[in-house]
Write a protein that holds these residues in place. Structure first.
Motif, PDB file in Angstrom:
ATOM      1  N   LYS A  20       0.845  -1.190   0.000  1.00 36.90           N
ATOM      2  CA  LYS A  20       0.000   0.000   0.000  1.00 36.90           C
ATOM      3  C   LYS A  20       0.881   1.240   0.000  1.00 36.90           C
ATOM      4  N   ARG A  21       0.669   2.099  -0.993  1.00 37.26           N
ATOM      5  CA  ARG A  21       1.537   3.253  -1.142  1.00 37.26           C
ATOM      6  C   ARG A  21       0.833   4.577  -0.848  1.00 37.26           C
ATOM      7  N   LEU A  22      -0.284   4.852  -1.534  1.00 37.86           N
ATOM      8  CA  LEU A  22      -0.927   6.158  -1.431  1.00 37.86           C
ATOM      9  C   LEU A  22      -2.365   6.013  -0.984  1.00 37.86           C
ATOM     10  N   ALA A  23      -2.748   6.762   0.031  1.00 34.18           N
ATOM     11  CA  ALA A  23      -4.160   6.816   0.409  1.00 34.18           C
ATOM     12  C   ALA A  23      -4.934   7.595  -0.652  1.00 34.18           C
ATOM     13  N   VAL A  24      -6.165   7.158  -0.913  1.00 35.13           N
ATOM     14  CA  VAL A  24      -7.018   7.820  -1.901  1.00 35.13           C
ATOM     15  C   VAL A  24      -8.066   8.651  -1.167  1.00 35.13           C
TER      16      VAL A  24
END
Length: 224
Positions: free
Chosen positions: A208-212
């Motif tokens: 998991k890299r970027l929160a949306v």
């Protein structure tokens, strides 16, 4: 003072930069009455006094765990809405383990792992996320000076939004605010634009890299 607030759902469509826990007095000048928004006190949040070409341009509250900005705060400058066509995307070296410079920097050309990847987004995060595009919180179209425009091209000022959202929804709102402030604001105009996060993430290599964000919100104040 004229104050307005806008909240838009983003999921409805298929320098010397200083990283600080407490914002310095100098960079509080980008806030109306030098007042910070309340309620942001998580351990992983850091203020960045975003600077370009040795001049402070705006501030960002950045989430190093979700690798997206929570909000960016800036002073609006009368603008015709033109873009900085030759600007390069940059990263924030002050969020890296070893910073050899005080300015935000263009991304290196090699694709080897870099020491700033743990705390901020990279171009690869967006290149492989075909359902999403980059949405700037502090938009270049709200600035007149070329360096102010170029300074918005850092991924610490960008969140992932679903493809088509920027052109079909958000850019129209930015243009409405730009024209309103151009025509009616006689004093300084302060703007803060931020997000509310969801449980969705962009992943890269099963990490998991970027929160949306679920929503983008924007508030402005004209002093006269």
């Amino acid at each position: 003072a004229l104050i307005a607030f806008l909240l838009v759902n983003v999921l409805t469509l298929a320098v010397k930069a200083r990283v600080e826990k407490i914002l310095s007095s100098e960079c509080q000048d980008f806030l109306y009455s030098r007042m910070l928004p309340k309620g942001y006190d998580e351990e992983n949040l850091h203020y960045i006094c975003q600077s370009y070409n040795k001049k402070a341009r705006y501030i960002t509250l950045y989430n190093t765990s979700d690798r997206i900005p929570v909000y960016s705060a800036y002073i609006f400058k009368n603008s015709e809405g033109d873009k900085c066509v030759d600007a390069s995307w940059m990263y924030e070296p002050q969020l890296s383990a070893h910073s050899g410079t005080a300015d935000m920097q263009p991304f290196p050309q090699d694709h080897a792992r870099r020491d700033f990847e743990d705390t901020q987004a990279t171009l690869e995060d967006y290149n492989n996320a075909i359902m999403y595009e980059r949405g700037a919180l502090n938009p270049e179209v709200h600035h007149y000076d070329r360096d102010d425009k170029a300074a918005t091209y850092t991924l610490t000022n960008v969140v992932p939004v679903v493809s088509g959202f920027v052109n079909n929804v958000w850019r129209k709102q930015e243009d409405v605010i730009r024209k309103r402030l151009n025509n009616y604001c006689l004093g300084k105009a302060y703007i803060i634009t931020g997000v509310t996060t969801s449980t969705d993430y962009i992943s890269r290599q099963n990490v998991k890299r970027l929160a949306v964000p679920t929503y983008l919100w924007s508030a402005y104040c004209c002093t006269d």
